[in-house]
Design an enzyme around this catalytic site. Structure first.
Site, PDB file in Angstrom:
ATOM      1  N   HIS A 172      71.570  27.932   5.892  1.00 52.91           N
ATOM      2  CA  HIS A 172      71.522  28.681   7.157  1.00 52.91           C
ATOM      3  C   HIS A 172      72.866  29.308   7.507  1.00 52.91           C
ATOM      4  CE1 HIS A 172      72.082  24.273   7.959  1.00 52.91           C
ATOM      5  NE2 HIS A 172      73.221  24.748   8.431  1.00 52.91           N
ATOM      6  N   ASP A 202      75.473  22.577   1.465  1.00 52.57           N
ATOM      7  CA  ASP A 202      74.942  21.758   2.555  1.00 52.57           C
ATOM      8  C   ASP A 202      73.409  21.811   2.607  1.00 52.57           C
ATOM      9  OD1 ASP A 202      75.505  20.423   5.235  1.00 52.57           O
ATOM     10  OD2 ASP A 202      74.369  22.158   5.930  1.00 52.57           O
ATOM     11  N   GLU A 262      74.684  18.445  -1.210  1.00 58.23           N
ATOM     12  CA  GLU A 262      74.606  17.480  -0.118  1.00 58.23           C
ATOM     13  C   GLU A 262      73.152  17.259   0.258  1.00 58.23           C
ATOM     14  OE1 GLU A 262      74.168  15.993   3.985  1.00 58.23           O
ATOM     15  OE2 GLU A 262      73.747  18.052   3.440  1.00 58.23           O
ATOM     16  N   ASP A 267      78.242  12.056   9.361  1.00 61.63           N
ATOM     17  CA  ASP A 267      76.879  11.999   9.893  1.00 61.63           C
ATOM     18  C   ASP A 267      76.488  10.554  10.190  1.00 61.63           C
ATOM     19  OD1 ASP A 267      76.209  14.723   9.912  1.00 61.63           O
ATOM     20  OD2 ASP A 267      75.730  14.699   7.775  1.00 61.63           O
TER      21      ASP A 267
HETATM   22  C1  GLC Z   1      74.233  18.373   6.716  1.00 62.98           C
HETATM   23  C2  GLC Z   1      75.507  18.068   7.484  1.00 62.98           C
HETATM   24  C3  GLC Z   1      75.162  17.787   8.913  1.00 62.98           C
HETATM   25  C4  GLC Z   1      74.496  19.013   9.504  1.00 62.98           C
HETATM   26  C5  GLC Z   1      73.316  19.482   8.662  1.00 62.98           C
HETATM   27  C6  GLC Z   1      72.915  20.887   9.004  1.00 62.98           C
HETATM   28  O1  GLC Z   1      73.397  17.302   6.674  1.00 62.98           O
HETATM   29  O2  GLC Z   1      76.162  16.979   6.892  1.00 62.98           O
HETATM   30  O3  GLC Z   1      76.285  17.429   9.667  1.00 62.98           O
HETATM   31  O4  GLC Z   1      74.051  18.726  10.800  1.00 62.98           O
HETATM   32  O5  GLC Z   1      73.609  19.498   7.274  1.00 62.98           O
HETATM   33  O6  GLC Z   1      73.892  21.793   8.575  1.00 62.98           O
END
Ligand code: GLC
Length: 677
Positions: free
Chosen positions: A204, A303, A345, A410
């Site tokens: 995004h 991410d 991630e 997180d």
């Molecule tokens: C990942 C990040 C988190 C964020 C999410 C959306 O999980 O670690 O902090 O809210 O992506 O970008």
């Protein structure tokens, strides 16, 4: 130029590549500039062509998996090649040299010297120029990879999800510095042996990003980068989707008045999901990734990858196309910036997060398995569940590495390995209940904060710094040195395991892990942050010892010394902790996690006592690993004192040992059924 075969059609991949290269040759020759600079460019073009040629088959098959059946696949391939080659040509000379060196050493990121640190520049030291002054302290900690969290970018001022809503990948947050400063910092870091890691929110962009702004202003091409839906279509999708932040932002869509439709926003309303079923989005994002790699980022943290591809009638998580998308980004880096790696991630069960890992996808992947099992093992004073998960999942393909941590910015999402749970008859939801009582209740040393309370799943999403979860906060509140000592030992145990399991350890400097910092509750006073308790983990770095009690100062000092010491030993004396397999050892003692790591140079047996009681490991388990008579604990304070193994090895509460033979010889494993599992 590489010759293309005569039987190829004009749209065959190699023919397309030849066409793209030919076009660049013409452009280079026609441009202004000295003969010398042109010939250097043409030389590099040849290198790019060779690398691209080696990637063509994989790139074509990735595009086939994404867009197969569409008429414009050859055009998409041509467009992507143009982006990759153009960005490859723009790559600065020093980075080209880095690429060449790393092509000869493709596993550069997975040695025992690899130790990461992650921080928010704003919360750690304020500005990029201040960060430059901290480089010596990272060197002292043996940190050689530094992840700068995304608050480094320009983001919406208010609701930016801790920086994960990015308004412009090419602009630095003006409060922190400038893009020129960032490039200079990366340059200095590279010269001092520290690899910069940056986030790319591939799923995004912020609603303030130029693409979203253009879409709002009626640009149909940019609108096509996103998912804009009628009420009925949105409802159709929504039937099958989960919710990520039930407390903060229910649902998956956000109404946009300008566009007059619902925009897909999996996470926060300010984060507009990108639509990769449109190949133009892919080409545009590839350009952004390459921009960052050309500034000197050596690893990109991609991410939220599970959400990258949407398919009606599904939960839109982990669709097979995600693998192909990661594959395209990998093809890109192998062609234009082969000295860099991709890091995926995803906080998911081990089997799922490993889907993103591969030499031709992301060479590194977040591994929440180590983290969740360590906190679980501490709670239950039982490491068997963790041992089983490691046995099943910690060995990964050559050319890849898991990224381990004790905490992240997180919440902890306890994604246990279901296979290991089955083996022990563990009911995962019951386990979550137990963890909830432990980490949120009054009857333990831990002080956690719940996240996503309104989740209907029954699962625990837990916040809290390593310090608070390991007992520092309650010990300091009570002013009790004994409790503080136990907390420090727990932190050292967690780090001892973190640094010795397969993978690259990432120190959570944004949670003050290097000093055992405790929860920061000031987020509750902030209008935006108060809804999101993950901020309790994101502490401002605080080393102002004048404002602290002597006990606090003592804790911070000891945790720091332990961390520096363990990191140094890993980086300088433990080659077996780099790439290479793990063999889990069953000692018959549930609180003790035991495993061996070995490579050609060294063999190590790690013993980690997750219990508050002393434990003894029978000598037989060390002998089975080829350890005879005496061993040395490399992680202990008396590194020169040999321990006789005849009476077994005694572990103090929460002690972790890294055992090597005292005689310095590399032992051979004795394979006895009884001793090893
Ligand atoms: C990942 C990040 C988190 C964020 C999410 C959306 O999980 O670690 O902090 O809210 O992506 O970008």
């Amino acid at each position: 130029m590489l010759a293309s075969t005569s039987r190829e059609t004009p749209t065959a991949p190699n023919h397309l590549l030849a066409g793209v290269i030919g076009k660049f040759q013409l452009d280079i020759n026609a441009a202004d500039g000295s003969a010398d600079s042109k010939s250097k460019k043409l030389e590099h073009l040849q290198i790019l062509e060779q690398r691209a040629s080696a990637q063509m088959e994989k790139l074509s098959s990735n595009l086939e998996a994404l867009y197969g059946g569409r008429q414009d696949v050859p055009a998409v391939l041509g467009k992507l090649l143009e982006v990759f080659i153009a960005k490859g040509l723009e790559r600065p000379d020093e980075l080209k040299q880095l690429d060449a060196a790393r092509e000869r050493d493709p596993n550069w990121f997975s040695s025992n010297k690899s130790i990461g640190g992650a921080l928010y520049v704003d919360r750690y030291c304020g500005t990029l120029s201040n960060l430059e002054k901290e480089i010596s302290s990272f060197k002292l900690m043996n940190v050689n990879m530094l992840h700068l969290m995304p608050t480094i970018y320009k983001t919406p001022e208010k609701d930016n999800d801790g920086g994960y809503a990015i308004s412009d990948f090419r602009s630095v947050n003006p409060a922190i510095g400038t893009m020129d400063e960032l490039r200079e910092l990366f340059d200095t870091m590279r010269k001092r042996g520290i690899s910069p890691v940056m986030d790319v929110t591939v799923n995004h962009v912020a609603d303030e990003h130029a693409w979203a702004q253009a879409a709002k202003a009626g640009d149909p091409e940019k609108l096509g980068y996103f998912f804009a839906m009628s009420e009925a279509e949105k409802d159709e999708y929504e039937k099958h989707l989960g919710v990520i932040f039930p407390d903060i932002r229910p649902g998956n869509f956000t109404w946009n008045e300008d566009i007059g439709r619902h925009i897909w926003t999996t996470f926060m309303s300010s984060q507009w999901d990108l639509n990769y079923s449109n190949p133009k989005t892919l080409a545009a994002m590839a350009g952004e990734l390459m921009f960052l790699l050309n500034q000197g980022a050596e690893a990109l943290r991609l991410d939220a990858v599970p959400w990258l591809w949407k398919e009606k009638g599904t939960n839109c998580i982990e669709r097979p196309e995600v693998q192909a998308l990661l594959g395209v980004f990998n093809n890109m880096a192998k062609i234009a910036a082969p000295g860099t790696v991709l890091l995926s991630e995803a906080i998911r069960e081990p089997e799922r997060l490993k889907q993103n890992l591969g030499p031709d996808k992301c060479q590194m992947a977040y591994n929440s398995m180590t983290l969740v099992h360590m906190w679980d093992a501490l709670t239950h004073e039982d490491a068997s569940f963790m041992a089983e998960a490691l046995r099943r999942h910690a060995n990964v393909p050559e050319g890849t590495a898991l990224l381990n941590m004790v905490r992240t910015h997180d919440d902890i999402n306890f994604c246990f390995d279901p296979g290991s749970a089955d083996k022990f008859g563990i009911d995962i939801l019951e386990r979550h209940k137990g963890l909830r009582d432990f980490y949120l209740g009054d009857n333990s040393y831990a002080k956690g904060v719940v996240f996503n309370e309104n989740s209907k799943s029954g699962r625990l999403y837990l916040n809290g710094t390593t310090g608070s979860l390991a007992g520092v906060e309650k010990a300091i509140e009570a002013g009790d040195p004994q409790l503080a000592d136990a907390a420090i030992r727990r932190i050292k145990l967690l780090n001892g395991v973190l640094l010795s399991v397969p993978g690259v350890p990432m120190l959570n400097l944004m949670g003050g892990d290097d000093r055992g910092q405790v929860n920061d509750y000031s987020y509750k006073d902030d209008e935006i942050q108060r809804k999101d308790s993950r901020w309790v983990n994101r502490v401002k770095r605080d080393v102002d010892f004048k404002t602290k009690s002597p006990l606090e100062v003592q804790v911070m000092g000891r945790v720091f010394d332990d961390t520096v010491d363990l990191n140094r030993v890993r980086a300088q004396e433990m080659p077996a902790f780099g790439a290479g397999p793990i063999q889990v050892i069953d000692t018959g003692k549930a609180p003790v996690l035991a495993f061996a790591r070995e490579n050609e140079q060294q063999k190590v047996v790690v013993l980690a006592n997750f219990s508050q009681s002393p434990q003894k490991v029978d000598q037989e388990h060390l002998r089975a690993q080829g350890m005879t008579d005496a061993v040395i604990d490399k992680s202990g304070p008396q590194k020169d004192q040999a321990l006789k193994i005849g009476d077994g090895i005694a572990l103090a509460p929460f002690q972790c040992m890294w055992l090597v033979p005292a005689d310095g010889h590399r032992p051979q494993t004795r394979t006895t059924e009884a001793a090893t599992a």
